[in-house]
Design a protein around this motif. Structure first.
Motif, PDB file in Angstrom:
ATOM      1  N   PHE A   5      43.669  55.551  15.559  1.00  0.00           N
ATOM      2  CA  PHE A   5      44.900  54.867  15.951  1.00  0.00           C
ATOM      3  C   PHE A   5      44.658  54.020  17.198  1.00  0.00           C
ATOM      4  O   PHE A   5      45.137  52.880  17.283  1.00  0.00           O
ATOM      5  CB  PHE A   5      46.008  55.882  16.224  1.00  0.00           C
ATOM      6  N   ILE A   6      43.933  54.558  18.167  1.00  0.00           N
ATOM      7  CA  ILE A   6      43.622  53.796  19.374  1.00  0.00           C
ATOM      8  C   ILE A   6      42.869  52.518  19.018  1.00  0.00           C
ATOM      9  O   ILE A   6      43.156  51.432  19.553  1.00  0.00           O
ATOM     10  CB  ILE A   6      42.802  54.658  20.362  1.00  0.00           C
ATOM     11  N   ASN A   7      41.920  52.601  18.094  1.00  0.00           N
ATOM     12  CA  ASN A   7      41.157  51.420  17.692  1.00  0.00           C
ATOM     13  C   ASN A   7      42.062  50.376  17.040  1.00  0.00           C
ATOM     14  O   ASN A   7      41.912  49.168  17.288  1.00  0.00           O
ATOM     15  CB  ASN A   7      40.031  51.815  16.731  1.00  0.00           C
ATOM     16  N   ALA A   8      42.986  50.840  16.211  1.00  0.00           N
ATOM     17  CA  ALA A   8      43.892  49.907  15.538  1.00  0.00           C
ATOM     18  C   ALA A   8      44.819  49.227  16.539  1.00  0.00           C
ATOM     19  O   ALA A   8      45.058  48.013  16.466  1.00  0.00           O
ATOM     20  CB  ALA A   8      44.701  50.651  14.475  1.00  0.00           C
ATOM     21  N   ALA A   9      45.354  50.020  17.474  1.00  0.00           N
ATOM     22  CA  ALA A   9      46.230  49.445  18.494  1.00  0.00           C
ATOM     23  C   ALA A   9      45.454  48.485  19.387  1.00  0.00           C
ATOM     24  O   ALA A   9      45.953  47.418  19.761  1.00  0.00           O
ATOM     25  CB  ALA A   9      46.864  50.560  19.325  1.00  0.00           C
ATOM     26  N   GLN A  10      44.226  48.833  19.718  1.00  0.00           N
ATOM     27  CA  GLN A  10      43.388  47.971  20.549  1.00  0.00           C
ATOM     28  C   GLN A  10      43.138  46.638  19.857  1.00  0.00           C
ATOM     29  O   GLN A  10      43.183  45.572  20.488  1.00  0.00           O
ATOM     30  CB  GLN A  10      42.055  48.663  20.818  1.00  0.00           C
ATOM     31  N   ALA A  11      42.881  46.672  18.554  1.00  0.00           N
ATOM     32  CA  ALA A  11      42.627  45.440  17.801  1.00  0.00           C
ATOM     33  C   ALA A  11      43.854  44.539  17.791  1.00  0.00           C
ATOM     34  O   ALA A  11      43.735  43.305  17.826  1.00  0.00           O
ATOM     35  CB  ALA A  11      42.218  45.787  16.373  1.00  0.00           C
ATOM     36  N   ALA A  12      45.052  45.146  17.748  1.00  0.00           N
ATOM     37  CA  ALA A  12      46.284  44.352  17.735  1.00  0.00           C
ATOM     38  C   ALA A  12      46.582  43.752  19.109  1.00  0.00           C
ATOM     39  O   ALA A  12      47.099  42.641  19.207  1.00  0.00           O
ATOM     40  CB  ALA A  12      47.458  45.217  17.283  1.00  0.00           C
ATOM     41  N   PHE A  13      46.224  44.472  20.169  1.00  0.00           N
ATOM     42  CA  PHE A  13      46.594  44.041  21.523  1.00  0.00           C
ATOM     43  C   PHE A  13      45.504  43.233  22.209  1.00  0.00           C
ATOM     44  O   PHE A  13      45.788  42.280  22.932  1.00  0.00           O
ATOM     45  CB  PHE A  13      46.937  45.258  22.384  1.00  0.00           C
ATOM     46  N   GLY A  14      44.249  43.610  22.035  1.00  0.00           N
ATOM     47  CA  GLY A  14      43.169  42.955  22.750  1.00  0.00           C
ATOM     48  C   GLY A  14      42.734  43.751  23.971  1.00  0.00           C
ATOM     49  O   GLY A  14      43.075  44.928  24.123  1.00  0.00           O
ATOM     50  N   GLN A  15      42.004  43.087  24.867  1.00  0.00           N
ATOM     51  CA  GLN A  15      41.339  43.772  25.976  1.00  0.00           C
ATOM     52  C   GLN A  15      41.956  43.472  27.343  1.00  0.00           C
ATOM     53  O   GLN A  15      41.324  43.688  28.375  1.00  0.00           O
ATOM     54  CB  GLN A  15      39.858  43.354  25.987  1.00  0.00           C
ATOM     55  N   ARG A  16      43.183  42.973  27.374  1.00  0.00           N
ATOM     56  CA  ARG A  16      43.767  42.569  28.657  1.00  0.00           C
ATOM     57  C   ARG A  16      43.890  43.720  29.647  1.00  0.00           C
ATOM     58  O   ARG A  16      43.943  43.505  30.845  1.00  0.00           O
ATOM     59  CB  ARG A  16      45.145  41.944  28.428  1.00  0.00           C
ATOM     60  N   LEU A  17      43.971  44.962  29.141  1.00  0.00           N
ATOM     61  CA  LEU A  17      44.049  46.134  30.008  1.00  0.00           C
ATOM     62  C   LEU A  17      42.825  47.025  29.845  1.00  0.00           C
ATOM     63  O   LEU A  17      42.869  48.219  30.152  1.00  0.00           O
ATOM     64  CB  LEU A  17      45.328  46.926  29.718  1.00  0.00           C
TER      65      LEU A  17
ATOM     66  N   GLU B 126      54.417  50.698   4.856  1.00  0.00           N
ATOM     67  CA  GLU B 126      53.145  51.208   4.330  1.00  0.00           C
ATOM     68  C   GLU B 126      52.103  51.325   5.439  1.00  0.00           C
ATOM     69  O   GLU B 126      51.425  52.350   5.572  1.00  0.00           O
ATOM     70  CB  GLU B 126      52.644  50.285   3.224  1.00  0.00           C
ATOM     71  N   GLN B 127      51.971  50.263   6.234  1.00  0.00           N
ATOM     72  CA  GLN B 127      50.995  50.288   7.310  1.00  0.00           C
ATOM     73  C   GLN B 127      51.355  51.321   8.365  1.00  0.00           C
ATOM     74  O   GLN B 127      50.480  52.009   8.913  1.00  0.00           O
ATOM     75  CB  GLN B 127      50.875  48.904   7.950  1.00  0.00           C
ATOM     76  N   ALA B 128      52.654  51.464   8.660  1.00  0.00           N
ATOM     77  CA  ALA B 128      53.081  52.461   9.635  1.00  0.00           C
ATOM     78  C   ALA B 128      52.712  53.859   9.172  1.00  0.00           C
ATOM     79  O   ALA B 128      52.275  54.699   9.974  1.00  0.00           O
ATOM     80  CB  ALA B 128      54.584  52.364   9.858  1.00  0.00           C
ATOM     81  N   GLY B 129      52.865  54.108   7.874  1.00  0.00           N
ATOM     82  CA  GLY B 129      52.477  55.406   7.337  1.00  0.00           C
ATOM     83  C   GLY B 129      50.996  55.684   7.542  1.00  0.00           C
ATOM     84  O   GLY B 129      50.604  56.805   7.896  1.00  0.00           O
ATOM     85  N   ARG B 130      50.176  54.674   7.336  1.00  0.00           N
ATOM     86  CA  ARG B 130      48.730  54.849   7.542  1.00  0.00           C
ATOM     87  C   ARG B 130      48.413  55.093   9.019  1.00  0.00           C
ATOM     88  O   ARG B 130      47.585  55.947   9.361  1.00  0.00           O
ATOM     89  CB  ARG B 130      47.979  53.612   7.040  1.00  0.00           C
ATOM     90  N   LEU B 131      49.089  54.346   9.894  1.00  0.00           N
ATOM     91  CA  LEU B 131      48.832  54.508  11.326  1.00  0.00           C
ATOM     92  C   LEU B 131      49.244  55.890  11.824  1.00  0.00           C
ATOM     93  O   LEU B 131      48.556  56.499  12.647  1.00  0.00           O
ATOM     94  CB  LEU B 131      49.580  53.429  12.108  1.00  0.00           C
ATOM     95  N   LEU B 132      50.352  56.388  11.308  1.00  0.00           N
ATOM     96  CA  LEU B 132      50.807  57.707  11.728  1.00  0.00           C
ATOM     97  C   LEU B 132      49.882  58.813  11.236  1.00  0.00           C
ATOM     98  O   LEU B 132      49.787  59.875  11.861  1.00  0.00           O
ATOM     99  CB  LEU B 132      52.229  57.945  11.216  1.00  0.00           C
ATOM    100  N   ALA B 133      49.222  58.558  10.116  1.00  0.00           N
ATOM    101  CA  ALA B 133      48.317  59.570   9.538  1.00  0.00           C
ATOM    102  C   ALA B 133      46.939  59.569  10.191  1.00  0.00           C
ATOM    103  O   ALA B 133      46.153  60.504   9.999  1.00  0.00           O
ATOM    104  CB  ALA B 133      48.186  59.336   8.035  1.00  0.00           C
ATOM    105  N   MET B 134      46.639  58.530  10.968  1.00  0.00           N
ATOM    106  CA  MET B 134      45.321  58.433  11.592  1.00  0.00           C
ATOM    107  C   MET B 134      45.145  59.464  12.705  1.00  0.00           C
ATOM    108  O   MET B 134      46.120  59.865  13.348  1.00  0.00           O
ATOM    109  CB  MET B 134      45.133  57.034  12.200  1.00  0.00           C
TER     110      MET B 134
END
Length: 404
Positions: free
Chosen positions: A255-267, A242-250
């Motif tokens: 999508f960048i914001n969602a991925a950033q929230a999952a990973f953090g600011q290390r890069l 379900e979440q993957a479907g939402r991410l693909l539709a963004m």
């Protein structure tokens, strides 16, 4: 294409038939042919033969130290390494909790922890090498229609250029993927475990350079991996369907914001993403990986989650074992399809397969649990690993394919 007929006699016979011209099938054919074994390969499509690609959206693979040695022994690593990226460090963290592990090549006194290569480049190099190798009869596109096994040989029927044809050999190698039609026709017991997860795969650019460091982030939805390659990184992100479907539709920004929230600011900030792809995650275990004069290889025999980057590396070790056994049998005039030989291959391969299958299963089950106690245990586990050189070396050897 025009096949190379050097491996087929006038009675349409050879030593080994391989069905499936992916990387596993091609590597097997190349290794056998160089040992004097006559091989016929059937591939359903004509792959791209690009040896130097480097598109922003290129799909990448991890080559661990054991696989690198295999490709080097096969004589193709120099062609692959020209565009490969080195992994000097691997950083493992637990989203929202304490505890990290840093694996560094200097701890193990090695040149690199691994390499990242373009799948299309590796496939293209293998295809070109097989095409010009005496001893491989390469037929593509070819559609397998049936096969029959007797006490002394296996007969394969296929369609090529709209004509029905036959080949005969002592052994049939099924390298036809996770949905292997040969495995299905043999009715070999197969266990498929669905993780109810979908992997999202894409490339992205980051504000800060990756400095040849890979990342494995244990998130609430599953592992989040970043692999260094050129001026970008390859992302493999496990989510619920379900979440993957939402991410693909963004759109790209969300999508960048969602991925950033999952990973953090290390890069730093994520700056750009490429095309997003997805596929459901599952594991395939096959109890008995051979039958009379038939053996399964690669994903036909075992399929694992891509988040661990272990699938192709595990298959390469299987290719090394099987081709070594076949080479020795051929040198002594033995039967390449003998049940004793195929049983020996499986017995030698099972410990390696079970270790990797269990390891990747742990990543998809244990690490996805977000209960506070489990998350705390994960963090304590990471701290224990980071403070123990022995544990870190064991994990490096497992991921590097150096245990078998």
């Amino acid at each position: 294409m025009t096949p190379n007929n050097n491996s087929i006699d006038q009675d349409h016979r050879c030593d080994v038939i391989i069905v499936g011209g992916g990387m596993v099938g091609l590597a097997t054919a190349l290794r056998l042919a160089r040992s004097g074994i006559k091989v016929a390969m059937l591939e359903a499509s004509l792959p791209k033969e690009t040896m130097h690609h480097n598109s922003f959206d290129s799909r990448t693979l991890v080559v661990n130290p054991a696989s690198r040695q295999f490709w080097q022994d096969l004589g193709i690593w120099q062609s692959i390494s020209q565009s490969a990226a080195v992994i000097d460090q691997v950083h493992v963290s637990n989203q929202g909790h304490f505890g990290t592990v840093l694996f560094d090549k200097n701890e193990f006194s090695v040149e690199a922890l691994g390499h990242v290569v373009e799948a299309q480049v590796l496939g293209g190099v293998l295809w070109q090498q097989v095409k010009k190798t005496t001893g491989v009869h390469l037929i593509a596109p070819a559609e397998l229609t049936a096969f029959e096994v007797s006490d002394e040989h296996v007969t394969v029927q296929f369609k090529h250029q709209q004509l029905s044809q036959k080949l005969q050999a002592r052994l049939l190698i099924a390298a036809d993927g996770a949905q292997s039609s040969i495995r299905q026709q043999l009715n070999l017991p197969t266990h498929t475990k669905a993780y109810e997860k979908t992997a999202i795969i894409c490339n992205l650019k980051t504000e800060q350079p990756h400095r040849n460091r890979a990342y494995e982030r244990l998130t609430r939805t599953g592992p989040f991996a970043l692999l260094p390659f050129g001026d970008r990184m390859g992302l493999v992100w496990s989510n619920t369907h379900e979440q993957a479907g939402r991410l693909l539709a963004m759109d790209e920004g969300r999508f960048i914001n969602a991925a950033q929230a999952a990973f953090g600011q290390r890069l730093g900030r994520f700056m750009q993403i490429g095309q997003r792809h997805s596929y459901p995650l599952h594991q395939v275990r096959v109890e008995r990986q051979y039958a009379n004069r038939v053996v399964l290889m690669g994903n036909a025999a075992h399929a694992v989650s891509p988040v661990s980057a272990q699938g192709l590396n595990l298959a390469v070790r299987g290719v090394r074992r099987l081709t070594q056994l076949l080479t020795e049998a051929h040198a002594h005039g033995g039967d390449l399809g003998a049940e004793k030989l195929l049983a020996e291959y499986q017995v030698a391969s099972l410990p390696d397969q079970q270790q990797v299958l269990n390891y990747t299963d742990d990543l998809m089950t244990w690490f996805k649990i977000d209960e506070p106690v489990i998350a705390g245990l994960r963090s304590l586990g990471l701290l224990a690993i980071d403070s123990s050189p022995t544990l870190k070396k064991r994990l490096y050897e497992l991921a590097g394919g150096l245990n078998y």
